[in-house]
Design an enzyme around this catalytic site. Structure first.
Site, PDB file in Angstrom:
ATOM      1  N   HIS A 121       3.190   8.910  -6.909  1.00  0.00           N
ATOM      2  CA  HIS A 121       4.107  10.045  -7.021  1.00  0.00           C
ATOM      3  C   HIS A 121       4.877   9.983  -8.340  1.00  0.00           C
ATOM      4  O   HIS A 121       5.011  11.000  -9.043  1.00  0.00           O
ATOM      5  CB  HIS A 121       5.070  10.036  -5.836  1.00  0.00           C
ATOM      6  CG  HIS A 121       5.889  11.284  -5.717  1.00  0.00           C
ATOM      7  ND1 HIS A 121       6.994  11.366  -4.915  1.00  0.00           N
ATOM      8  CD2 HIS A 121       5.770  12.506  -6.311  1.00  0.00           C
ATOM      9  CE1 HIS A 121       7.519  12.571  -5.003  1.00  0.00           C
ATOM     10  NE2 HIS A 121       6.789  13.285  -5.845  1.00  0.00           N
TER      11      HIS A 121
ATOM     12  N   HIS B 261       1.651   4.515  -2.955  1.00  0.00           N
ATOM     13  CA  HIS B 261       1.796   5.974  -2.929  1.00  0.00           C
ATOM     14  C   HIS B 261       3.040   6.406  -3.716  1.00  0.00           C
ATOM     15  O   HIS B 261       3.034   7.446  -4.383  1.00  0.00           O
ATOM     16  CB  HIS B 261       1.904   6.467  -1.489  1.00  0.00           C
ATOM     17  CG  HIS B 261       0.622   6.379  -0.720  1.00  0.00           C
ATOM     18  ND1 HIS B 261      -0.569   6.919  -1.198  1.00  0.00           N
ATOM     19  CD2 HIS B 261       0.322   5.833   0.481  1.00  0.00           C
ATOM     20  CE1 HIS B 261      -1.532   6.702  -0.310  1.00  0.00           C
ATOM     21  NE2 HIS B 261      -1.021   6.039   0.706  1.00  0.00           N
TER      22      HIS B 261
ATOM     23  N   HIS C 212       0.840  -1.212   0.000  1.00  0.00           N
ATOM     24  CA  HIS C 212       0.000   0.000   0.000  1.00  0.00           C
ATOM     25  C   HIS C 212       0.869   1.254   0.000  1.00  0.00           C
ATOM     26  O   HIS C 212       0.624   2.191  -0.772  1.00  0.00           O
ATOM     27  CB  HIS C 212      -0.925   0.012   1.210  1.00  0.00           C
ATOM     28  CG  HIS C 212      -1.661   1.311   1.398  1.00  0.00           C
ATOM     29  ND1 HIS C 212      -2.869   1.577   0.784  1.00  0.00           N
ATOM     30  CD2 HIS C 212      -1.354   2.427   2.111  1.00  0.00           C
ATOM     31  CE1 HIS C 212      -3.277   2.797   1.114  1.00  0.00           C
ATOM     32  NE2 HIS C 212      -2.363   3.332   1.923  1.00  0.00           N
ATOM     33  N   GLU C 213       1.888   1.295   0.868  1.00  0.00           N
ATOM     34  CA  GLU C 213       2.752   2.473   0.934  1.00  0.00           C
ATOM     35  C   GLU C 213       3.535   2.644  -0.368  1.00  0.00           C
ATOM     36  O   GLU C 213       3.768   3.770  -0.813  1.00  0.00           O
ATOM     37  CB  GLU C 213       3.699   2.370   2.127  1.00  0.00           C
ATOM     38  CG  GLU C 213       3.008   2.332   3.487  1.00  0.00           C
ATOM     39  CD  GLU C 213       2.015   3.475   3.684  1.00  0.00           C
ATOM     40  OE1 GLU C 213       2.195   4.549   3.070  1.00  0.00           O
ATOM     41  OE2 GLU C 213       1.051   3.292   4.458  1.00  0.00           O
TER      42      GLU C 213
END
Length: 226
Positions: free
Chosen positions: A104, A100, A96-97
């Site tokens: 980006h 991100h 999940h991280e």
């Protein structure tokens, strides 16, 4: 005014329930070993490589459920249980991280909008509650302080809602990647999706709670103006 206050109590109760469920889910799935034996760090690094992202570091940070992606220094920060963990929960959080980080790298619009709001919110958050408190105290003298406070809180509420697509999209990217790359089997995939579902709900409840609080402040302001 009473209606907004009642809604706030309901949202608070729901928030407590969701936080409790999230904690229980992660405790449960942290006990389920990942069939491929990979750690959260290894999964994160594999997902970054597969996404052609080579300028993001995977770090371990102190705390529990402190996992986050920092776009300023391009780091995926994982709590010790996730960084070293070889569980379903670790796989879900780590991917999940990294979702991100992929956002980006691909200039995902909602993440860009959210990031642009951060500097303003960092400054306004230091003074917002004091301005609102002053506005409530002075409400019978002047509505200007409360009006300013409500405007600042409205931006905070907007930020909460902008966060929602960012979080849901990161989870969708994570789940798609761990499934298509065989990081999890079918059983583990269902658990990962369940864990991320409850994590996303915390953001949803937070946004609704912020909206309920905003409506309460607006009702105070409108009541004074009437």
């Amino acid at each position: 005014m009473a209606g907004a206050y009642f809604i706030g109590i309901i949202v608070m109760a729901i928030s407590m329930y969701v936080q409790w469920r999230l904690k229980k889910k992660f405790e449960e799935y942290s006990q389920v070993g990942l069939s491929n034996g990979m750690s959260g760090k290894e999964i994160a690094e594999a997902m970054l490589r597969a996404s052609n992202i080579f300028d993001v570091r995977v770090l371990s940070v102190e705390g529990r459920l402190t996992d986050h992606y920092n776009p300023q220094d391009k780091t995926v920060n994982l709590s010790p249980d996730v960084y070293h963990g070889r569980s379903v929960a670790a796989a879900a959080v780590a991917s999940h991280e990294c979702g991100h980080a992929v956002q980006h790298a691909t200039a995902y619009a909602w993440l860009g909008m959210r990031s642009k709001m951060v500097p303003f919110l960092t400054i306004s958050s230091k003074y917002m509650q004091w301005i609102i408190l002053l506005g409530i105290i002075m409400i019978n003298t002047s509505v200007i302080p409360l009006t300013i406070g409500v405007a600042l809180f409205a931006v905070t509420t907007l930020f909460s809602f902008v966060t929602l697509p960012v979080e849901y999209d990161a989870s969708n990217r994570a789940l798609a990647w761990i499934k298509s790359n065989g990081i999890v089997n079918e059983r583990e995939y269902v658990m990962s999706a369940d864990a991320l579902k409850w994590a996303a709900r915390t953001y949803l409840v937070a946004a609704l709670g912020s909206l309920a609080t905003l409506l309460y402040y607006v009702s105070l302001l409108m009541g004074r103006r009437d």
